[in-house]
Structures are given as structure tokens and as C-alpha cells.
Motif scaffolding. Structure first.
Motif, PDB file in Angstrom:
ATOM      1  N   ARG A  25       0.834  -1.211   0.000  1.00  0.00           N
ATOM      2  CA  ARG A  25       0.000   0.000   0.000  1.00  0.00           C
ATOM      3  C   ARG A  25       0.859   1.247   0.000  1.00  0.00           C
ATOM      4  NH1 ARG A  25      -4.029  -2.340   4.145  1.00  0.00           N
ATOM      5  NH2 ARG A  25      -2.916  -1.317   5.822  1.00  0.00           N
ATOM      6  N   VAL A  46      -4.628   2.774  -4.219  1.00  0.00           N
ATOM      7  CA  VAL A  46      -4.066   2.187  -2.995  1.00  0.00           C
ATOM      8  C   VAL A  46      -5.061   1.183  -2.395  1.00  0.00           C
ATOM      9  CG1 VAL A  46      -3.365   2.663  -0.609  1.00  0.00           C
ATOM     10  CG2 VAL A  46      -2.541   4.126  -2.444  1.00  0.00           C
ATOM     11  N   THR A  47      -6.338   1.547  -2.398  1.00  0.00           N
ATOM     12  CA  THR A  47      -7.360   0.658  -1.834  1.00  0.00           C
ATOM     13  C   THR A  47      -7.495  -0.608  -2.687  1.00  0.00           C
ATOM     14  OG1 THR A  47      -8.506   2.612  -0.995  1.00  0.00           O
ATOM     15  CG2 THR A  47      -9.741   0.557  -0.984  1.00  0.00           C
ATOM     16  N   SER A  50      -4.640  -2.837  -1.935  1.00  0.00           N
ATOM     17  CA  SER A  50      -4.794  -3.499  -0.638  1.00  0.00           C
ATOM     18  C   SER A  50      -5.700  -4.728  -0.755  1.00  0.00           C
ATOM     19  CB  SER A  50      -5.376  -2.500   0.370  1.00  0.00           C
ATOM     20  OG  SER A  50      -5.376  -3.053   1.659  1.00  0.00           O
TER      21      SER A  50
END
Lengths: 138, 128
Positions: A25, A46-47, A50
Motif C-alpha cells: 500500500r 491504494v485501496t 490493498s
């Protein structure tokens, strides 16, 4: 991808532990910042990273994250590939449905990550592993 | 061992998440918080996520679970300080946190908790 797309830089990170998800991340955050992504676009990629890193770890038994910074004319993009050698996904269509899970999650990982990126590719063979490639353009 | 600190403020608990949590740390927070509600007899929990740059489905579920567990233990949970970019991403991801009360910041979250106490534990007025 068009013929104009060129590779600017790339790298690889292991996805073997939960801390590797955090490291992944942070790497994706830094790369998307360097490419000048807006805060919302940074947060989205980024999400997505993840979710996909956790999938590779939990369902794929660990794997790698390959990142590539792409240039296409004046466009800049970030392509992330999550690769594992786990059991694979028998039914890709089902796996991309909201709420479907083979584990204990919410079943939003794959389908949700797909909504957070511009390009999404899922490749999986039973017994051979899974590869998910996502790209977000600035 | 890493831990997210839980502060006591009168009859409420305040948790400020300031690190990029790995999954085990998130699960430990869930355990610690439910234990703290019971041992301290807390009536409300404020979870401040203003420093969080990302909430994925794992952390989102952890928050929803804490809210549900707290409710069973007779405590209200208010999630405060979510950054706009995080809210946009969460909804697009497909996670809308139904049943989790939210407020813009700690002050408003505290007001919300106090009001719900004054209303005499009226769950209907608190839950969305």
C-alpha cells in the motif's frame, strides 16, 4: 494499451505476510504521488492494491506485486500485477460478483477493486494460480 | 506488540487510529475495544479515523463489526473524521457501512453520543 505506451520504471515486492500488504500500500501510495495522481485517484489505486494484495496472500497463499509506471504520450499510468501460485479461481464470472467469497471476507475484493481502476484483467487457472492486472491512468 | 491506544473520556472511549494498520493490528483493536467497553462500563465509543488515508474492505468490516459488538454490549459507536477521498473510495468499493453512525469530527461525534444518552438510550433515534 496502445502501441504508444512505454515502460518508465518497474519493480517487484513480495506478498508473503500481512505486513507486506501494508508495504505494498505504501509503495503504491508513493508511486501514485510521484505520478501526480489526485488524492482521490491515489486513494482508489491504494485501496484496490490493498484488496488484491490480501487476496493473493489469503486465497493464493502468497505471491508477488509487480508495479510498472507507464507513459503514453502525455498520459501517465500505474499498472499493478498481483500474481500467486495458489489454487486458482474455478469460476471467474462468479468471482467477480459482489458478495461472492470463497473465504470469510465480504466478497468485495475483486469486484470492488475492478470499480476503482481504469483497466482490469483477471487470469486464473485451477491448480496453477491467479494473476490480476490493474491500471489507473492519471 | 503493537497496539492502538484506547483513551477513556468519562463514560466514553476514544480511539484515534494514526498508523497504517496491518490486519492483525485491526483484529487486536476489535478485541481490545470490546474488552474495554465491558471492563470500563463505557456507554459510547468514538473511533477517529481522520489520520487514515485508506479504508479497505477488511478495515471497513472491522469497523462495522466493532459497531455491532458495541451495540450488543449496550454502547454506541460513532465513526468520526473520515477523509472525503476515503468516503468516495469506500462507496465505489461497495462498502457503505450500514448501521454505523458517523460524524464529521470528534466534537460532533461527542455531541451525538451525549444526545443519544440524553434521549434515554433510544436506539431508534441513534441508528440510521
Amino acid at each position: 494499451m496502445t502501441a504508444m505506451t512505454t515502460l518508465h520504471s518497474s519493480g517487484e515486492l513480495p506478498l508473503k505476510t500481512e505486513r507486506d500488504i501494508v508495504l505494498g500500500r505504501q509503495t503504491v501510495r508513493r508511486l501514485s504521488q510521484e505520478q501526480g495522481f489526485s488524492l482521490v485517484d491515489q486513494t482508489k489505486i491504494v485501496t484496490a492494491a490493498s484488496e488484491l494484495a490480501r487476496n493473493a496472500l489469503i486465497y493464493g497463499g502468497g505471491g508477488v506485486l509487480i508495479w510498472e509506471v507507464l507513459l503514453d504520450g502525455i498520459k501517465r499510468g500505474l499498472r499493478l500485477t498481483f500474481k500467486d501460485e495458489g489454487p486458482g479461481i474455478p469460476n471467474l464470472e462468479l468471482a467477480l460478483t459482489d458478495g461472492w467469497t470463497s473465504g470469510h471476507g465480504l466478497g468485495l475484493g475483486l469486484s470492488g477493486a475492478r470499480r476503482l481502476v481504469n483497466e482490469f484483467e483477471l487470469d486464473s487457472a485451477v491448480g496453477q494460480g491467479t494473476r490480476v492486472t490493474v491500471t489507473r491512468w492519471k | 506488540m503493537d497496539r492502538i491506544p484506547i483513551l477513556r473520556m468519562g463514560e466514553f472511549l476514544l480511539v484515534t487510529i494514526q498508523v497504517d494498520m496491518h490486519d492483525e493490528l485491526a483484529m487486536r483493536l476489535q478485541d481490545d475495544l470490546t474488552n474495554a467497553i465491558q471492563t470500563k462500563g463505557a456507554k459510547g465509543v468514538l473511533i477517529d479515523i481522520s489520520a487514515m488515508e485508506m479504508v479497505d474492505s477488511f478495515i471497513g468490516r472491522m469497523i462495522a463489526d466493532i459497531s455491532g459488538m458495541a451495540q450488543i454490549l449496550d454502547a454506541k459507536t460513532v465513526l468520526v473524521g473520515m477523509q472525503p477521498a476515503v468516503a468516495i473510495t469506500l462507496v465505489e468499493l461497495g462498502l457503505t457501512l450500514p448501521g454505523v453512525a458517523t460524524a464529521l469530527n470528534v466534537d460532533r461525534g461527542m455531541q451525538l453520543l451525549r444526545r443519544s444518552m440524553d434521549d434515554g438510550d433510544d436506539d431508534a433515534s441513534f441508528q440510521r
